[in-house]
Design a protein around this motif. Structure first.
Motif, PDB file in Angstrom:
ATOM      1  N   ALA A 297      55.317   7.133 -48.157  1.00  0.00           N
ATOM      2  CA  ALA A 297      54.581   8.298 -48.632  1.00  0.00           C
ATOM      3  C   ALA A 297      53.109   7.927 -48.711  1.00  0.00           C
ATOM      4  O   ALA A 297      52.768   6.747 -48.758  1.00  0.00           O
ATOM      5  CB  ALA A 297      55.109   8.707 -49.992  1.00  0.00           C
ATOM      6  N   PRO A 298      52.230   8.918 -48.715  1.00  0.00           N
ATOM      7  CA  PRO A 298      50.797   8.601 -48.797  1.00  0.00           C
ATOM      8  C   PRO A 298      50.514   7.744 -50.025  1.00  0.00           C
ATOM      9  O   PRO A 298      50.937   8.075 -51.130  1.00  0.00           O
ATOM     10  CB  PRO A 298      50.146   9.981 -48.942  1.00  0.00           C
ATOM     11  CG  PRO A 298      51.116  10.929 -48.358  1.00  0.00           C
ATOM     12  CD  PRO A 298      52.465  10.354 -48.577  1.00  0.00           C
TER      13      PRO A 298
ATOM     14  N   LEU B 196      50.005   7.215 -55.561  1.00  0.00           N
ATOM     15  CA  LEU B 196      50.150   6.242 -56.647  1.00  0.00           C
ATOM     16  C   LEU B 196      48.927   6.225 -57.559  1.00  0.00           C
ATOM     17  O   LEU B 196      48.967   5.685 -58.650  1.00  0.00           O
ATOM     18  CB  LEU B 196      50.357   4.839 -56.063  1.00  0.00           C
ATOM     19  CG  LEU B 196      51.676   4.578 -55.356  1.00  0.00           C
ATOM     20  CD1 LEU B 196      51.655   3.184 -54.770  1.00  0.00           C
ATOM     21  CD2 LEU B 196      52.822   4.716 -56.324  1.00  0.00           C
ATOM     22  N   VAL B 197      47.822   6.780 -57.064  1.00  0.00           N
ATOM     23  CA  VAL B 197      46.554   6.667 -57.779  1.00  0.00           C
ATOM     24  C   VAL B 197      46.479   7.734 -58.864  1.00  0.00           C
ATOM     25  O   VAL B 197      46.760   8.909 -58.623  1.00  0.00           O
ATOM     26  CB  VAL B 197      45.380   6.814 -56.792  1.00  0.00           C
ATOM     27  CG1 VAL B 197      44.066   6.747 -57.531  1.00  0.00           C
ATOM     28  CG2 VAL B 197      45.469   5.750 -55.724  1.00  0.00           C
TER      29      VAL B 197
ATOM     30  N   LEU C 126      43.026  -5.130 -50.925  1.00  0.00           N
ATOM     31  CA  LEU C 126      43.970  -4.395 -51.769  1.00  0.00           C
ATOM     32  C   LEU C 126      44.643  -3.316 -50.932  1.00  0.00           C
ATOM     33  O   LEU C 126      43.985  -2.515 -50.283  1.00  0.00           O
ATOM     34  CB  LEU C 126      43.227  -3.745 -52.949  1.00  0.00           C
ATOM     35  CG  LEU C 126      44.112  -2.853 -53.835  1.00  0.00           C
ATOM     36  CD1 LEU C 126      45.154  -3.693 -54.563  1.00  0.00           C
ATOM     37  CD2 LEU C 126      43.281  -2.076 -54.832  1.00  0.00           C
ATOM     38  N   GLN C 127      45.971  -3.367 -50.938  1.00  0.00           N
ATOM     39  CA  GLN C 127      46.715  -2.323 -50.256  1.00  0.00           C
ATOM     40  C   GLN C 127      47.684  -1.706 -51.242  1.00  0.00           C
ATOM     41  O   GLN C 127      48.181  -2.395 -52.130  1.00  0.00           O
ATOM     42  CB  GLN C 127      47.506  -2.901 -49.077  1.00  0.00           C
ATOM     43  CG  GLN C 127      46.644  -3.423 -47.979  1.00  0.00           C
ATOM     44  CD  GLN C 127      47.034  -4.837 -47.582  1.00  0.00           C
ATOM     45  OE1 GLN C 127      48.102  -5.313 -47.921  1.00  0.00           O
ATOM     46  NE2 GLN C 127      46.150  -5.508 -46.893  1.00  0.00           N
ATOM     47  N   LEU C 128      47.943  -0.445 -51.090  1.00  0.00           N
ATOM     48  CA  LEU C 128      48.951   0.199 -51.940  1.00  0.00           C
ATOM     49  C   LEU C 128      50.163   0.521 -51.081  1.00  0.00           C
ATOM     50  O   LEU C 128      50.027   0.969 -49.949  1.00  0.00           O
ATOM     51  CB  LEU C 128      48.400   1.493 -52.556  1.00  0.00           C
ATOM     52  CG  LEU C 128      47.222   1.345 -53.513  1.00  0.00           C
ATOM     53  CD1 LEU C 128      46.943   2.676 -54.192  1.00  0.00           C
ATOM     54  CD2 LEU C 128      47.485   0.287 -54.561  1.00  0.00           C
ATOM     55  N   CYS C 129      51.324   0.277 -51.633  1.00  0.00           N
ATOM     56  CA  CYS C 129      52.563   0.509 -50.886  1.00  0.00           C
ATOM     57  C   CYS C 129      53.387   1.539 -51.639  1.00  0.00           C
ATOM     58  O   CYS C 129      53.678   1.360 -52.816  1.00  0.00           O
ATOM     59  CB  CYS C 129      53.326  -0.801 -50.738  1.00  0.00           C
ATOM     60  SG  CYS C 129      54.785  -0.616 -49.746  1.00  0.00           S
ATOM     61  N   ASN C 130      53.757   2.593 -50.966  1.00  0.00           N
ATOM     62  CA  ASN C 130      54.500   3.656 -51.631  1.00  0.00           C
ATOM     63  C   ASN C 130      55.715   4.057 -50.792  1.00  0.00           C
ATOM     64  O   ASN C 130      55.738   5.119 -50.189  1.00  0.00           O
ATOM     65  CB  ASN C 130      53.569   4.853 -51.849  1.00  0.00           C
ATOM     66  CG  ASN C 130      54.208   5.948 -52.673  1.00  0.00           C
ATOM     67  OD1 ASN C 130      55.227   5.724 -53.320  1.00  0.00           O
ATOM     68  ND2 ASN C 130      53.630   7.130 -52.629  1.00  0.00           N
ATOM     69  N   PRO C 131      56.723   3.187 -50.726  1.00  0.00           N
ATOM     70  CA  PRO C 131      57.914   3.566 -49.968  1.00  0.00           C
ATOM     71  C   PRO C 131      58.733   4.598 -50.739  1.00  0.00           C
ATOM     72  O   PRO C 131      58.733   4.607 -51.970  1.00  0.00           O
ATOM     73  CB  PRO C 131      58.684   2.254 -49.820  1.00  0.00           C
ATOM     74  CG  PRO C 131      58.242   1.430 -50.975  1.00  0.00           C
ATOM     75  CD  PRO C 131      56.868   1.872 -51.353  1.00  0.00           C
TER      76      PRO C 131
END
Lengths: 456, 380
Positions: A393-394, A398-399, A414-419
């Motif tokens: 997902a985008p 998460l933000v 920094l990476q965000l992961c949203n499976p």
């Protein structure tokens, strides 16, 4: 060491290839890996030059070849050790390396890839609005696509039903162009663009895939001689029956048999929100069972809030917590009910990310885990991990606006992961409640086969 | 239907059909519509008595088979003239029988199977000549019973291969299948084969009579048998090569319901890495899916919390003891108050499929997961 090896190769170079003059200065201080790269580039350049000026370029290859040979001579382990020691002991290397990077690659620093490496193959641009939608997409499908991409239609079953209903509208408004037949034209020219558009809004779920496969089969079975109106009517009725049998009726059966499993005094723990789990809990409540519910929820979708509110509204005692309260609350539970996105053929459960954690905790605490799942969600595919097949997902979901992560795209490294999903091992699942009975996870392929046989 | 309802309301007196009961199970209320139990010249047919008589007459008979035989006898004596009546009668009587037996798990395997068989053989298309259908049903039912009995022999033939020369087999309970299996293995050694094996028998003091007969039968065949108390299973497990037990019922996920104490033996065997085999006929496959020990659908009085003063009152008033003890799981108790829950002697426990290495049935040696496939193929 390696850098000194490189110098004899490097020194005659300026004579031959004047455009590379800037390099000899930097070369002696380069690390082995850099030199290798550099040399490869030089070699390519030289070869290109050689091709251009056939005579002048002739001495270049013999000069280039000894360098790799020399390198290969030394024992590899020793070399790598030296390399490591070199880079650690002389901190000068680092600034020089970065300097060199700027020198060699004249273009400005590339924008950092903000995707997570493990999941990179899963990133797909998600359509957010009507812009970019093909002209072939039917209005009903366009609306559905937007609803799916902003989660106003969410959940495997809801999406399945909505998709089939949209396709019904598509079929209703379809007219076969002259010189074509419905059987041959509808699937490839009308249905496929719709499916493509929906998939671009949010990846197709397993159950939707199963239903689409069924619909295509139905269309292909339409007799060429059938009048168009009759064929359309038959297809629409077929879709209605399919929804009724595989979803509506199946849900009722599952809710009944799951409610039967609830005893007075039970505390049912569930994760996020599954419509079928909600049905089952409501059914048990209507049957007069006295039980409590613990809803475990997680960011970013907070689907469990809706479930908790709905159940509390009915007068069921509900406790709501996020996954950080799971290991404490699981002790009060007597059974765990989980919804499913799909059941894989190796008995694994593919469901909302976090489900595996809940199932594992439940298993650790010796609580039975029941999965409520229609057979339409069964697939012949297997899943070993949640990396190969998943939906990302985008990450901006998460933000939290105003939170620390708001400017995460500007923070380097920094990476965000949203499976969206994860895979729960079969050992954690005691029972799968389906419309054709309660089965252990090992029986998923059997039921899937039976379901397809009756379909085919 | 309406007509039937009114007639049946008045005909409970003479029949053994249970009266319709308010609340659940609704099936009882709904199905208790046919009062056509044979009320011939002799005493009215009582399925519970028939069941007990059959079990008494033939010590080799298992509970599911006895239930099926009782149902066949019911059919012989019934005067039902339509398919629906017959199905209704069998359903009612099965439920009645189940409600009268404290541990109905094993028995329900038989009644469910028989009903399933009837439904499949009494297709609406075959309603033309009901008498021939009924005859067909009866003869096939008998065939089923005889096949079920022969099943034990086949299991013994499959299972004997698991008993290797010089191995030590641990077993418990009075399972006839296990008895047949072990004596088959012993016979092989008598007739020239060189399978010599030892048996460790786990003695249950409450059932010492049954245990002794099993042990003496084995010893008579020349098999050395050691008797250990239930507390010594963990101690003895190191010497054991394999565990073979019987089962009262094999449930849908491949786990077994068996005599109290089986679960702990299975756990110990698993901990020691010893294979745990279950010998059971496939007519013991039950449509039941327990999630744990307390989800068996029967009421067992195994764990009783008591204090000094409570004990006195309970000694004085047996009835009070039954009502005051742990809350009842089963609705059935509300209707048939005279059925006593399983005491610790008759109690059963549930062994989950993860602890079972394989099930030796007459249709072959199955993994636990194959049981559910087998059941799916029978029921769908």
């Amino acid at each position: 060491m390696s850098s000194s090896e490189a110098t004899p190769v490097e020194s005659p170079k300026p004579v031959e290839a004047p455009p590379k003059q800037s390099q000899p200065d930097a070369a002696p201080k380069l690390s082995g890996a850099e030199i290798k790269k550099q040399k490869a580039a030089e070699k390519a350049a030289r070869r290109a030059q050689a091709a251009k000026e056939k005579q002048g370029g002739a001495p270049a290859p013999p000069l280039a070849s000894p360098a790799p040979a020399q390198k290969g001579d030394g024992p590899k382990a020793q070399k790598s050790q030296q390399k490591r020691r070199g880079s650690m002991s002389t901190p000068k290397d680092i600034p020089i390396r970065s300097q060199k990077g700027i020198v060699v690659i004249p273009e400005e620093p590339k924008k950092e890839d903000k995707t997570v490496e493990f999941f990179r193959h899963l990133y797909k641009p998600r359509m957010k609005g009507l812009a970019g939608a093909g002209k072939d997409a039917h209005p009903a499908v366009l609306a559905l696509g937007i609803q799916m991409s902003n989660y106003s239609i969410c959940g495997s079953s809801a999406r399945l039903v909505a998709t089939l209903q949209a396709f019904k509208r598509v079929i209703e408004s379809y007219t076969t162009p002259p010189g074509n037949t419905l059987t041959r034209h509808l699937t490839s020219h009308v249905l496929s663009p719709q499916i493509e558009y929906i998939a671009s809004c949010r990846p197709i779920s397993i159950s939707m895939g199963n239903a689409i496969r069924w619909l295509k089969l139905e269309i292909s079975k339409v007799d060429i001689d059938t009048p168009e109106a009759d064929a359309k009517k038959a297809l629409c009725e077929g879709i209605d029956v399919f929804i009724r049998e595989r979803v509506t009726f199946a849900d009722q059966v599952i809710a009944n048999s799951a409610a039967e499993k609830i005893r007075d005094g039970d505390v049912i723990l569930t994760y996020a929100k599954s419509s079928i789990v909600q049905h089952a809990l409501v059914k048990a409540h209507e049957d007069g069972k006295k039980f409590g519910v613990i809803v475990v929820d997680s960011r970013p979708l907070h689907e469990g809030k809706h479930l908790a509110a709905a159940l509390a509204g009915l007068g069921i005692e509900v406790k709501y917590c996020l996954t950080n309260g799971l290991s404490h609350n699981i002790q009060d539970a007597t059974k765990v009910f989980l919804g499913a996105h799909a059941m894989m053929s190796n008995g694994r459960l593919f469901s909302r990310a976090g489900t595996a954690l809940v199932a594992m905790e439940a298993n650790d605490n010796d609580k039975p885990v029941l999965v409520l799942c229609e057979t339409i969600k069964f697939t012949e595919r297997v899943a070993l991990d949640s990396i190969v097949h998943n939906e990302i997902a985008p990450p901006d979901e998460l933000v939290i606006t105003g939170g620390a992560l708001e400017a995460w795209r500007d923070i380097p490294h920094l990476q965000l992961c949203n499976p969206m999903y994860d895979v729960t091992p079969a050992e954690y699942i005691q029972m799968i409640v389906t419309e054709s009975g309660n089965v252990p996870p090992t029986s998923v392929p059997v039921l899937h086969r039976l379901g397809n046989e009756s379909q085919g | 239907m309406d007509d039937n309802d009114t007639t049946s309301q008045s005909s409970y007196e003479g029949s053994t059909t249970p009266p319709p009961l308010a609340g659940h199970p609704p099936a009882l209320t709904r199905m208790a519509t046919v009062g056509n139990i044979p009320q011939g010249t002799k005493a009215p047919f009582d399925i519970v008595q028939t069941y007990h008589r059959l079990l008494r007459e033939d010590p080799d008979l298992t509970m599911p088979v006895a239930a099926i035989e009782a149902l066949i006898e019911l059919l012989v004596q019934s005067r039902a003239v339509t398919v629906f009546e017959t199905l209704d009668l069998v359903k009612t009587q099965s439920d009645y029988l189940k409600s009268r037996i404290p541990n109905s798990i094993s028995l329900s395997a038989g009644t469910d199977l028989f009903q399933r068989y009837m439904i499949s053989s009494l297709k609406p298309s075959s309603t033309g000549n009901f008498d021939s259908v009924r005859q067909h049903l009866l003869s096939n039912g008998r065939l089923f019973v005889s096949r079920a009995k022969a099943g034990r022999e086949r299991i013994a033939n499959y299972g004997r291969n698991f008993v290797r020369d010089g191995s030590v087999v641990l077993t418990h309970g009075g399972s006839r299948v296990v008895g047949a299996l072990l004596s088959k293995a012993a016979e092989a050694s008598a007739s020239g084969g060189n399978v010599r094996f030892n048996v460790i028998y786990v003695m249950n003091d409450a059932r010492s009579h049954e245990s002794k007969s099993v042990v003496s039968a084995l010893r008579a065949k020349g098999v050395p048998v050691a008797i250990i108390p239930e507390g010594a299973v963990g101690y003895a497990m190191g010497k054991v090569n394999l565990v073979i037990v019987g089962a009262e019922g094999v449930v849908e996920n491949g786990g077994i319901i068996s005599r109290l104490g089986t679960y702990q033996i299975a756990l110990l065997a698993k901990a020691a890495g010893k294979p745990f085999y279950v010998a059971a006929e496939s007519h013991k496959f039950v449509r039941l899916y327990p999630l744990g020990q307390y989800d068996l659908g029967i009421d067992q009085e195994v764990i009783k919390f008591e204090t000094e003063d409570e004990e006195e009152t309970s000694h004085n008033d047996v009835e009070a003891k039954f009502t005051d003890s742990t809350p009842r799981v089963l609705e059935r108790m509300d209707y048939f108050g005279d059925v006593k829950p399983n005491s610790a002697v008759d109690a059963v426990d549930f062994t989950p499929p993860a602890l079972v290495s394989a099930l030796i049935t007459e249709s072959g040696v199955l993994t636990p997961s194959a049981v559910s496939e087998e059941l799916i193929s029978v029921w769908y």
